[in-house]
Design a protein around this motif. Sequence first.
Motif, PDB file in Angstrom:
ATOM      1  N   ALA A   1      56.789  32.798  51.235  1.00 48.19           N
ATOM      2  CA  ALA A   1      55.392  32.820  50.798  1.00 48.19           C
ATOM      3  C   ALA A   1      54.884  34.254  50.680  1.00 48.19           C
ATOM      4  CB  ALA A   1      54.524  32.019  51.769  1.00 48.19           C
ATOM      5  N   VAL A   2      55.292  35.090  51.634  1.00 49.82           N
ATOM      6  CA  VAL A   2      54.895  36.510  51.598  1.00 49.82           C
ATOM      7  C   VAL A   2      55.466  37.192  50.362  1.00 49.82           C
ATOM      8  CG1 VAL A   2      55.149  38.742  52.748  1.00 49.82           C
ATOM      9  CG2 VAL A   2      54.627  36.697  54.093  1.00 49.82           C
ATOM     10  N   VAL A   3      56.729  36.901  50.054  1.00 45.50           N
ATOM     11  CA  VAL A   3      57.379  37.503  48.885  1.00 45.50           C
ATOM     12  C   VAL A   3      56.663  37.085  47.601  1.00 45.50           C
ATOM     13  CG1 VAL A   3      59.480  37.505  47.484  1.00 45.50           C
ATOM     14  CG2 VAL A   3      59.633  37.756  49.971  1.00 45.50           C
ATOM     15  N   SER A   4      56.318  35.799  47.493  1.00 46.87           N
ATOM     16  CA  SER A   4      55.610  35.310  46.303  1.00 46.87           C
ATOM     17  C   SER A   4      54.281  36.024  46.136  1.00 46.87           C
ATOM     18  CB  SER A   4      55.384  33.798  46.415  1.00 46.87           C
ATOM     19  OG  SER A   4      56.603  33.098  46.401  1.00 46.87           O
ATOM     20  N   LEU A   5      53.579  36.224  47.238  1.00 43.36           N
ATOM     21  CA  LEU A   5      52.282  36.901  47.177  1.00 43.36           C
ATOM     22  C   LEU A   5      52.449  38.362  46.797  1.00 43.36           C
ATOM     23  CD1 LEU A   5      49.283  36.286  47.624  1.00 43.36           C
ATOM     24  CD2 LEU A   5      49.546  37.078  49.977  1.00 43.36           C
ATOM     25  N   GLU A   6      53.485  39.018  47.334  1.00 42.51           N
ATOM     26  CA  GLU A   6      53.728  40.427  47.001  1.00 42.51           C
ATOM     27  C   GLU A   6      54.086  40.601  45.528  1.00 42.51           C
ATOM     28  OE1 GLU A   6      56.766  41.491  49.752  1.00 42.51           O
ATOM     29  OE2 GLU A   6      55.361  41.979  51.387  1.00 42.51           O
ATOM     30  N   LEU A   7      54.896  39.658  45.009  1.00 39.23           N
ATOM     31  CA  LEU A   7      55.240  39.716  43.587  1.00 39.23           C
ATOM     32  C   LEU A   7      54.010  39.541  42.710  1.00 39.23           C
ATOM     33  CD1 LEU A   7      58.563  37.656  43.543  1.00 39.23           C
ATOM     34  CD2 LEU A   7      58.300  40.104  43.056  1.00 39.23           C
ATOM     35  N   ALA A   8      53.127  38.639  43.133  1.00 35.56           N
ATOM     36  CA  ALA A   8      51.895  38.413  42.373  1.00 35.56           C
ATOM     37  C   ALA A   8      51.023  39.667  42.371  1.00 35.56           C
ATOM     38  CB  ALA A   8      51.136  37.228  42.963  1.00 35.56           C
ATOM     39  N   ALA A   9      50.983  40.383  43.514  1.00 39.09           N
ATOM     40  CA  ALA A   9      50.172  41.602  43.604  1.00 39.09           C
ATOM     41  C   ALA A   9      50.759  42.729  42.761  1.00 39.09           C
ATOM     42  CB  ALA A   9      50.074  42.040  45.068  1.00 39.09           C
ATOM     43  N   GLU A  10      52.104  42.813  42.726  1.00 36.96           N
ATOM     44  CA  GLU A  10      52.757  43.864  41.959  1.00 36.96           C
ATOM     45  C   GLU A  10      52.609  43.660  40.452  1.00 36.96           C
ATOM     46  OE1 GLU A  10      56.782  44.008  43.202  1.00 36.96           O
ATOM     47  OE2 GLU A  10      56.318  44.653  45.255  1.00 36.96           O
ATOM     48  N   HIS A  11      52.529  42.403  40.059  1.00 44.84           N
ATOM     49  CA  HIS A  11      52.419  42.092  38.627  1.00 44.84           C
ATOM     50  C   HIS A  11      51.110  41.342  38.369  1.00 44.84           C
ATOM     51  CE1 HIS A  11      56.712  42.418  39.663  1.00 44.84           C
ATOM     52  NE2 HIS A  11      56.832  43.011  38.467  1.00 44.84           N
ATOM     53  N   GLU A  12      50.029  41.934  38.832  1.00 47.15           N
ATOM     54  CA  GLU A  12      48.718  41.279  38.793  1.00 47.15           C
ATOM     55  C   GLU A  12      48.291  40.890  37.389  1.00 47.15           C
ATOM     56  OE1 GLU A  12      44.228  42.030  40.588  1.00 47.15           O
ATOM     57  OE2 GLU A  12      45.814  43.514  40.891  1.00 47.15           O
ATOM     58  N   THR A  13      48.711  41.675  36.401  1.00 43.09           N
ATOM     59  CA  THR A  13      48.297  41.390  35.019  1.00 43.09           C
ATOM     60  C   THR A  13      49.314  40.534  34.269  1.00 43.09           C
ATOM     61  OG1 THR A  13      49.307  43.452  34.265  1.00 43.09           O
ATOM     62  CG2 THR A  13      46.972  43.532  34.900  1.00 43.09           C
ATOM     63  N   ALA A  14      50.424  40.230  34.909  1.00 42.86           N
ATOM     64  CA  ALA A  14      51.459  39.431  34.246  1.00 42.86           C
ATOM     65  C   ALA A  14      50.989  37.986  34.108  1.00 42.86           C
ATOM     66  CB  ALA A  14      52.757  39.490  35.029  1.00 42.86           C
ATOM     67  N   PRO A  15      51.483  37.268  33.076  1.00 45.60           N
ATOM     68  CA  PRO A  15      51.053  35.884  32.863  1.00 45.60           C
ATOM     69  C   PRO A  15      51.385  34.950  34.015  1.00 45.60           C
ATOM     70  CG  PRO A  15      52.170  36.765  30.917  1.00 45.60           C
ATOM     71  CD  PRO A  15      52.370  37.750  32.002  1.00 45.60           C
ATOM     72  N   ASP A  16      52.484  35.248  34.732  1.00 41.36           N
ATOM     73  CA  ASP A  16      52.896  34.334  35.802  1.00 41.36           C
ATOM     74  C   ASP A  16      52.334  34.729  37.164  1.00 41.36           C
ATOM     75  OD1 ASP A  16      54.324  36.632  36.087  1.00 41.36           O
ATOM     76  OD2 ASP A  16      56.241  35.641  36.536  1.00 41.36           O
TER      77      ASP A  16
ATOM     78  N   GLN B   1      45.471  33.236  54.955  1.00 42.05           N
ATOM     79  CA  GLN B   1      46.093  32.055  55.529  1.00 42.05           C
ATOM     80  C   GLN B   1      47.486  32.377  56.070  1.00 42.05           C
ATOM     81  OE1 GLN B   1      46.345  28.679  52.920  1.00 42.05           O
ATOM     82  NE2 GLN B   1      46.845  27.250  54.569  1.00 42.05           N
ATOM     83  N   ILE B   2      48.238  33.210  55.330  1.00 40.40           N
ATOM     84  CA  ILE B   2      49.559  33.625  55.806  1.00 40.40           C
ATOM     85  C   ILE B   2      49.437  34.364  57.131  1.00 40.40           C
ATOM     86  CG2 ILE B   2      51.491  35.199  55.361  1.00 40.40           C
ATOM     87  CD1 ILE B   2      51.263  34.514  52.404  1.00 40.40           C
ATOM     88  N   THR B   3      48.452  35.259  57.227  1.00 40.57           N
ATOM     89  CA  THR B   3      48.244  36.028  58.464  1.00 40.57           C
ATOM     90  C   THR B   3      47.941  35.093  59.635  1.00 40.57           C
ATOM     91  OG1 THR B   3      47.408  37.929  57.216  1.00 40.57           O
ATOM     92  CG2 THR B   3      46.862  37.820  59.565  1.00 40.57           C
ATOM     93  N   ARG B   4      47.087  34.102  59.373  1.00 36.90           N
ATOM     94  CA  ARG B   4      46.715  33.165  60.446  1.00 36.90           C
ATOM     95  C   ARG B   4      47.918  32.326  60.888  1.00 36.90           C
ATOM     96  NH1 ARG B   4      45.427  27.974  60.482  1.00 36.90           N
ATOM     97  NH2 ARG B   4      45.325  27.856  58.207  1.00 36.90           N
TER      98      ARG B   4
ATOM     99  N   GLU C   1      51.924  28.885  43.767  1.00 36.59           N
ATOM    100  CA  GLU C   1      53.135  28.455  44.471  1.00 36.59           C
ATOM    101  C   GLU C   1      53.066  28.819  45.952  1.00 36.59           C
ATOM    102  OE1 GLU C   1      56.341  30.256  42.408  1.00 36.59           O
ATOM    103  OE2 GLU C   1      56.270  28.859  40.703  1.00 36.59           O
ATOM    104  N   ALA C   2      52.552  29.997  46.245  1.00 34.05           N
ATOM    105  CA  ALA C   2      52.414  30.429  47.641  1.00 34.05           C
ATOM    106  C   ALA C   2      51.410  29.544  48.380  1.00 34.05           C
ATOM    107  CB  ALA C   2      51.975  31.889  47.703  1.00 34.05           C
ATOM    108  N   ALA C   3      50.322  29.184  47.705  1.00 36.66           N
ATOM    109  CA  ALA C   3      49.298  28.331  48.321  1.00 36.66           C
ATOM    110  C   ALA C   3      49.865  26.938  48.614  1.00 36.66           C
ATOM    111  CB  ALA C   3      48.086  28.221  47.405  1.00 36.66           C
ATOM    112  N   THR C   4      50.648  26.404  47.663  1.00 38.87           N
ATOM    113  CA  THR C   4      51.269  25.093  47.861  1.00 38.87           C
ATOM    114  C   THR C   4      52.249  25.134  49.033  1.00 38.87           C
ATOM    115  OG1 THR C   4      51.079  24.618  45.505  1.00 38.87           O
ATOM    116  CG2 THR C   4      52.633  23.283  46.768  1.00 38.87           C
ATOM    117  N   GLU C   5      53.017  26.204  49.090  1.00 38.58           N
ATOM    118  CA  GLU C   5      53.972  26.391  50.186  1.00 38.58           C
ATOM    119  C   GLU C   5      53.247  26.421  51.525  1.00 38.58           C
ATOM    120  OE1 GLU C   5      58.061  27.361  51.481  1.00 38.58           O
ATOM    121  OE2 GLU C   5      57.177  26.500  49.692  1.00 38.58           O
ATOM    122  N   LEU C   6      52.095  27.060  51.572  1.00 39.26           N
ATOM    123  CA  LEU C   6      51.349  27.193  52.823  1.00 39.26           C
ATOM    124  C   LEU C   6      50.756  25.864  53.279  1.00 39.26           C
ATOM    125  CD1 LEU C   6      49.549  30.619  52.342  1.00 39.26           C
ATOM    126  CD2 LEU C   6      51.503  30.098  53.797  1.00 39.26           C
ATOM    127  N   GLN C   7      50.409  24.996  52.348  1.00 40.69           N
ATOM    128  CA  GLN C   7      49.900  23.676  52.730  1.00 40.69           C
ATOM    129  C   GLN C   7      50.949  22.894  53.506  1.00 40.69           C
ATOM    130  OE1 GLN C   7      48.550  21.752  49.153  1.00 40.69           O
ATOM    131  NE2 GLN C   7      46.608  22.834  49.110  1.00 40.69           N
TER     132      GLN C   7
END
Length: 375
Positions: free
Chosen positions: A79-94, A9-12, A101-107
Amino acid sequence: MTALEVSEQITRLRRVFNDILQVSDLARLRSTVQKLEQQAADPELWQNQERAQQITSELSRCKTKLEKLNFVAARLDDAVVSLELAAEHETAPDSAQLVTEAATELQELEQLIGELEAQTLLNGKYDEYPAVMTIRAGAGGVDAADFAEMLQRMYLRYAEKKGYLTRIMDVSYAEEAGIKSCTIEFDEPYAFGTLSVESGTHRLVRMSPFNSAGKRQTSFAAVEVIPLLPEASTVEIPDSEIRVDVYRSSGPGGQSVNTTDSAVRITHLPTGIVVAMQNEKSQLQNRAAALRVLQSRLLILQREAEAAKKKELAGEITAAWGDQMRSYVLAPYQMVKDLRTQHEVNTPQAVFDGALDGFLAAGIRWRSLRQNAGV
């Protein structure tokens, strides 16, 4: 929504936003703002009131557009930063929370970018001008008059939220409730291009508050939007071609709000066009305002010889069954649906409170597609 879906969605949205930036010419827009700010800072500017108002209005429009473009660009980056942080800490609780949060921002960005995309399509011959809107009650008796007043409030609330300058030029009140008609000026660049997609027949379905049996009632109102052209562009109208009637301005229930005959009604005899004004305090001011609107109408007719083009700009709207372009349903369910674009929401009260951005953006895109297709 998964991280992959958010990324797609970010790419689009980024691709659409880049197209908007290209059309908007960000460098030219910044340069225009800088030049207008210099002109607005000139202490001698206000010696010419008309020029000063044009410059400050254009500056406000350009700054608003530039601020919105910068705002959307920053939020896309967030939104890109939030997604990158999520990818870097994929196993983290947050991690999941960051994706959410990124999905809400994109809406929210989806709507903002949609509005910006629609604004880039405002390149018609008259789109840049202020607008004059006329609302008329149609079939449906008292409910139709009440519906016309609801639409009047809806457009005024929309303009208030957008910071548009508005002026009610004329109102004709119905005997029991609501209004027979009203004319509103929207003094804002590109108001015509934006609001002209509202021209047509609007339909309301609800449990009638004026029916003791509480039966469901369908009523109609017509909306007509024309551009308010600059005085320098107006046409000369011989006095022999108009009839001027003066009368006392009146409020709800026929109560007099003026002790002199200051309201003016001008009838253009060759075409039958009638323009009434009662907003100003003096007869001369109302006459001048009415003439300007009449001249704008006549110039449209003069420049657009084909009947189809005349209908597009001034409209021939019956405000009855079979002609509606939008339905507002309050009973037995809640819905507002544009029958041309299929844009639909289930929050009619928000729409009546001025939440029209989605309908306007969809209407502008629909009109552009039809024009490109030669329809």
